[in-house]
Structure formats: C-alpha cells, structure tokens
Enzyme design. Structure first.
Site, PDB file in Angstrom:
ATOM      1  N   PHE A 115      -9.356 -33.045  25.090  1.00 27.78           N
ATOM      2  CA  PHE A 115      -9.235 -34.279  24.316  1.00 27.78           C
ATOM      3  C   PHE A 115      -8.399 -35.281  25.098  1.00 27.78           C
ATOM      4  CE2 PHE A 115     -10.970 -33.571  20.061  1.00 27.78           C
ATOM      5  CZ  PHE A 115     -11.344 -32.252  20.195  1.00 27.78           C
ATOM      6  N   ASP A 207      -3.293 -32.570  29.437  1.00 25.02           N
ATOM      7  CA  ASP A 207      -2.138 -32.933  30.266  1.00 25.02           C
ATOM      8  C   ASP A 207      -1.657 -31.725  31.062  1.00 25.02           C
ATOM      9  OD1 ASP A 207       0.442 -32.871  27.643  1.00 25.02           O
ATOM     10  OD2 ASP A 207      -1.346 -31.656  27.966  1.00 25.02           O
ATOM     11  N   GLU A 297      -1.371 -25.415  16.271  1.00 25.05           N
ATOM     12  CA  GLU A 297      -0.864 -24.208  16.907  1.00 25.05           C
ATOM     13  C   GLU A 297      -0.370 -23.220  15.848  1.00 25.05           C
ATOM     14  OE1 GLU A 297       1.347 -24.157  20.881  1.00 25.05           O
ATOM     15  OE2 GLU A 297       2.954 -23.825  19.433  1.00 25.05           O
TER      16      GLU A 297
END
Lengths: 346, 354
Positions: A115, A207, A297
């Site tokens: 994403f 990232d 998460e």
C-alpha cells in the site's frame, strides 16, 4: 512440510483431469510413470471463483548437496519448529538450492501486495528495485500496488515473468483508517482478481527494503512473520489488545509469538479467508466504537492464535534496522528502510 | 504506545445506549455474515464443494479455528531439542519428543474429523502377532480419533477378536499368500495401491502402513500425519549416506549412487494422505515389476524401492527412530526419550516361509 502442501492437495485421479508426462533426466523410473497432474478448471464447474490450477509436486531432479546431519549439529540457535510443527524459517534451516529444484518446475506465480498512500508513494521505487533483486528470483511475480495517486508510482524495470498492477484506492484523512482498511481491500482484491493470477500471495509494508534473498522457503499454506521487537519477550509483555470488549482481545496466558503486521501471506485462498476474518473483526470493533491498540496488527495476532500459521518466518524476514542485529539472526532479508540514508543515496 | 493512549481517550461517555446499539449492530452483522456465507459465495463454496473425494484431500491442511488453550509459551531463542535435527533441509519437520504439543495437534485434527487408516499384513504364521499389535494400538495409536484397521491376511479365521474403542473399527481383507517371505513383503505395495483405489480413498483421510511384528509402547498420534511421511531406520540414523544399505546396482530401479541420499527410511512404517500413499505404492510396485522383468531383486526389497521413491519425492514429515525401534538390538540410548513403536522378538527361521 508446509510448502509442499499446495502441491500435494486436491489430487484428482478420477479421470477428470488432464495428464502431462514429465521427462525426468535422472530418475531411473521409466518415463510415463512420472506425471504432473493439474486440477482442471472444470472441477470447480459452476463457481465464479476458480483458483489457478493447482499442481502436484514432481520428482526432484537430483542435485548434489551434503547429507543432512541428524545428530548434534545445530544450524541455528533459534527455535526451528513451533509446537504445532510449523517450520520457523531462518538461515541455516534450509538448503536454498534444493528448494529451488523442488519449486521451480511448478511454475508458480507469487503475488505481492503493498500500500502506497499519500507520501508513502516515495518508498515504491526503492521497494520495487530491491524486490527485483531479491524477492522470489526466477519465479513469476505480480506486484499489486494499492495507491490513491497512480501517477506517483514510478516506472521500475521488471525482469521477465514479472509484472506490476496499480490499483487505485480511496484516500482517507486519518492514517489509522488507511491501515485498518487494508484487510478489506486485500480480500476484495483477491476475490476480484488475484485468485486468478497467483498461487501464493504475500502482503507487506512498503516502507521496507529487501536486502537478501527471499525465496520459496517462505511459501506455505498460511505464513506469519515474527515481529523483530518482541521475539525475546515473555507473552505477558506482547502488545496484544487487552480490552475485553475488542474482538482482538488476547488474555494473559494466551499467545505463541507476537507476529508483525508488516508481513503475512500464504496460499491465495487462505489469505482470502484470513484477511476477510480480520476485516469482519475490525468491523465489529468499529461498530462498538473501538480501535485495537495496534490496528490491524492486533487483529492479525488474535487471528493467528486461533488459526495457527503453517509456517513462521524468523525476524530475518521482518527486521528493524535500528535494532542491533543479534548473532542468532544470520541474514537479514527484509527490513525497515533507513529513512535518513535513503535521501542521501538518491 | 502513544496510539494506545489516544484510542483510550476517545471512548464515548454514554454507557447505556452503547450495549443496545452494540447488540443491534451485532445482529445485523450476523445476518449479513450469514448471507455472505451462503453458497452464493464462490470462495467458501469451493471449500465445501467436494464433500466426497475432493473434500477429503484437504483434510489436515485446512486452517481451522482452535478454542482457547493454555500451554507454555514457545521461546524463539530456545530450540526444543539441542541434540538432534528437527527440520530437514527441505523444511519438513523431524518428529522427536518435545518438539510438539499434543493438545494443539489433537484439536487441529479432531476439528476436521480426520479418519486414519492403518494397514497391516498378517500372512501365514504372522497372524500370531496380531493380538499384541491391535491391543497396544488400542492403547497408544491415534487415541481419540477415528481409526480403521485394515488387516490383510490369508487366514481370516485366525484374526483375533480384540475389543476396539469408540470410533475404531477393523476390516479384514482376505488376500493370497506368497511362498517366499520376500514376495510377501513386496506384494504389500501392490495390494495397498489397489485397495487405495478400491476403498481407502473413500473411507479414510490418512493411511499408515505398518509391519505387524511390532507393538506400540508409547504415544503415536496425529503428530505423524501429513501428506507423506517416512520413518528413520533405527540402525542407520547415525550413519553417513555411503553406508546406507541402498540398492547400489545401476540395473535396479531402486538404485541410488553413493553420493546421494538424505536418510535411510524403514519399510516398516510409512504413510500419508491416501492419494500420496497411492502414488508411492503404485510407483514402488511398478518398479518391483520392472526389476523382476530384468531379472533383479533389490537388496532390501520393498524397502529399497521406498528409499528410492522418498529420495525423489521428499516426505513432508520424517519420523525419528522413536517411531521404529528394537530395544533388544539397540538398547535405549538417551537420545531416544520415548520408544513408541518397537519390534517384538521373533525367531526368523521359525516364522518366515511357513
């Protein structure tokens, strides 16, 4: 062994399938005894969703490799098997060449979702370049980049058999919203498209960067990765959601490992079930006006307790470069991008 | 942790309305969810579509939902065994005591209502081993799960009546005997493959093929089950591959050169899913027939062919010699924390070929 299970399931030999003869140069068995069986689309007949043809594993062409040492020799100081007999993958536990021999002939396609919303599009270039070097080298790969700004996705040259799909999504003002919608978006994407295009699917954060080979040792029915911040910590200190009202609630005496939300995957059908399950749980929480401590998460961790992964990746596959690398982790393969030096390099 | 504080601060102040709203919304979600789970949903349909054969194939591989369980935390930095290898280079677990939690595995398999078949051949005088085999299996083999014993014999009248637990049954299959014990051993491959097609596919999810002149002494459970498993021969788990008693003559289908081989597997205990056992036994039978046509018989008969097959088709689990032991010959070394399935003393000359 988990990675095999896709190939070994759903064998049909009732005559409804097409047979292909495989020539194996080394096997002493007469050719024609060895065959690769494909489950035909016809089996799933009236259904809209037909998974990509599922294949059987074929005899391993003989590669030369050292004999496995059954006694005393420990290749790693890490736990290599969970209590439910899922392998925990780290350097030294597997022979990469042998696995390549086993998996290569299966002609698998591996999907990778990522994403890139808002400023996160800046990470795509480096992410894809590193994936081209290290992710499933030699296999067919489909990258799925979900973004609110398709024009911001750079053109990165891809190797043969590897392609990129850019999927536009809606932008949300709050970053938590983006994060909790990922499960829903992934499950919808699988139902709409990915189930036809890939055999396995991994869902990772953008990232990050691949630093070393990530290969077929990671393939399995349902795959989780151990979070780099909690692998040495007792379960009471895992940052599970601890409020009873949340669907992600985990009690004190519960839990195996704390898994990272930045990496999970498996056979595409299982990833569908997993992401859908998480999405429903997130919806239920939303209806109750609650958001779990670590968003998806937390839900991922709740679900992995009740639906145990069939393969677990060691923190080599999900590392945080700010941490000091312990000697027990021999080869970091996927880690956070050191955001400062990335500017220096570019 | 900042995120944690932030979400807690956002809690609404109205306490009465919330439970009612919550209940209403849960009801709506349940209806919505139920609608989604109907056969219109193609993904879930595919999972249920094969209630018969195709559905059988995925037993044991499904991701099932476990209930809440209490057990010690697995520790990433603490291997369960420091003295032995527990994972093959192709990432198949090697099953030793302390590597697995029986409760978790039992629940995973019970939730799928797995049925395990076990084949055993009691030809000619070998019927005498049946009673102890079955009685000890009742105590230790797959307890709590559905079990079908398939007893192949040429003397059905001599099969003992052993009381069986709930969900466990015995099927006696009459088959002809061979004159030579080597042929009795090798014909098992043919018979198992033929019965796979005839009935095992429809009746069981997993098949275990065992020797009869053995007894169970300790737990042998669902930890062994996977698509394809072999068992380490207790006489060769320390040996290097050059010393494995593979068939070394290139003329045989079972030939394995000296620089190849992972382990030496014992022919007395192997198994897996019915389809994989079918493939294995069929391939071994055809290899035996090919050898016979070439006037050669492999040095360890069906075991040689099994080893060739498992070299080419890596097993998805490997059982340690805990699952195949002979205490008289090998004692009880510390590395074997349990002796689960062990040889029963027999007089070879007396019992073979009679």
């Amino acid at each position: 062994m988990d990675g095999f299970s896709i190939q070994l399931t759903r064998l049909l030999f009732r005559g409804t399938v097409a047979h292909h003869t495989l020539r194996s140069t080394h096997s002493p068995l007469p050719a024609g005894q060895l065959h690769c069986i494909w489950a035909s689309a016809g089996r799933t007949g009236n259904m809209k969703l037909q998974y990509k043809g599922e294949k059987l594993f074929q005899p391993v062409a003989q590669s030369r490799y050292p004999q496995p040492k059954l006694l005393e020799q420990r290749p790693t100081e890490l736990l290599t098997l969970t209590p439910w007999l899922a392998p925990i993958v780290s350097e030294g536990t597997f022979n990469a060449e042998l696995l390549q021999h086993i998996y290569q002939p299966l002609n698998l396609t591996i999907g990778l979702t990522v994403f890139a919303v808002g400023k996160y599009t800046h990470f795509v270039q480096h992410f894809l370049e590193s994936a081209e070097l290290f992710f499933m080298h030699g296999y067919r790969v489909c990258y799925y980049v979900f973004t609110d700004d398709p024009t911001a996705i750079p053109q990165v040259p891809l190797g043969p058999g590897r392609r990129l799909g850019i999927i536009p999504i809606q932008r949300h003002s709050r970053w938590e919203e983006i994060s909790t919608r990922r499960m829903e978006i992934i499950s919808q994407h699988i139902a709409k498209r990915a189930h036809r295009e890939v055999d396995y699917l991994f869902c990772v954060d953008v990232d990050m960067v691949f630093r070393n080979p990530w290969g077929p040792e990671t393939l399995g029915d349902l795959v989780a990765a151990i979070h780099p911040g909690y692998y040495a910590v007792p379960r009471q200190q895992f940052p599970y959601e601890r409020r009873h009202v949340s669907t992600a609630f985990v009690a004190d005496g519960e839990g195996d490992f704390y898994y990272g939300g930045a990496v999970f995957g498996g056979r595409v059908a299982n990833v569908y079930e997993f992401t859908r399950g998480c999405h429903m749980a997130i919806l239920a929480d939303k209806a109750n006006g609650i958001m779990a401590a670590w968003q998806e998460e937390s839900h991922l961790n709740r679900r992995f307790i009740s639906h145990k992964p069939s393969k677990v990746l060691s923190p080599e596959y999900l590392w945080d470069d700010r941490k000091r690398q312990p000697p027990s982790l021999k080869l970091i393969r996927f880690s956070t991008l050191d955001k400062d030096t990335s500017w220096l390099r570019s | 942790m900042a995120e944690l504080l932030r979400t807690q601060a956002r809690k609404p102040k109205c306490y009465l309305l919330r439970p009612v709203t919550f209940l209403l919304i849960m009801l709506i979600l349940v209806f919505f969810g139920a609608g989604f789970l109907s056969p219109r949903s193609p993904v879930l349909w595919s999972r249920r579509a094969g209630a018969g054969e195709a559905g059988r194939e995925s037993i044991g591989l499904q991701v099932v939902k476990l209930s809440r369980m209490v057990y010690p935390q697995p520790k990433v930095l603490t291997p369960s065994r420091k003295d032995v290898l527990v994972l093959t280079p192709w990432l198949a677990p090697i099953i030793w005591e302390a590597t697995f939690n029986t409760d978790i595995l039992n629940e995973q398999f019970r939730l799928q209502n797995a049925t395990i078949g076990i084949t055993v051949f009691a030809i000619k005088k070998y019927v005498v081993f049946l009673k102890l085999f079955l009685e000890t299996a009742e105590q230790h083999f797959m307890v709590g799960h559905r079990v079908n014993y398939y007893v192949f014999t040429d003397r059905p009248a001599d099969v003992p009546h052993v009381p069986l637990g709930e969900g466990r049954q015995m099927v006696v299959l009459e088959v002809p005997a061979s004159a030579r014990w080597q042929d009795v051993s090798m014909r098992r491959m043919e018979m198992i493959s033929s019965f796979c097609e005839q009935r095992f596919l429809r009746e069981v999810d997993f098949l275990v093929c065992a020797d009869v002149d053995m007894k169970f002494r300790d737990h042998v459970g669902v930890e062994i089950l996977s698509q394809l498993f072999g068992t380490l021969h207790p006489g060769y788990y320390r040996a290097s591959r050059e010393a494995f008693p593979y068939e070394r003559r290139p003329q045989s289908q079972a030939h394995i050169p000296r620089d190849q081989g992972d382990f030496y597997y014992m022919g007395a205990f192997f198994g897996g899913s019915v389809s994989e056992v079918y493939r294995l036994t069929k391939a071994c039978h055809q290899a035996i027939v090919a050898d016979r046509a070439n006037g050669i018989e492999a040095v360890w008969h069906d075991e040689s062919h099994l080893n060739r097959y498992l070299l080419d088709h890596k097993p998805t689990k490997v059982l340690s010699p805990e699952y195949m032991w002979d205490e008289k010959l090998l004692g009880w070394p510390a590395i074997m924390r349990k002796l689960r399935y062990v040889a029963v003393p027999k007089n070879h000359r007396e019992i073979r070929n009679r």
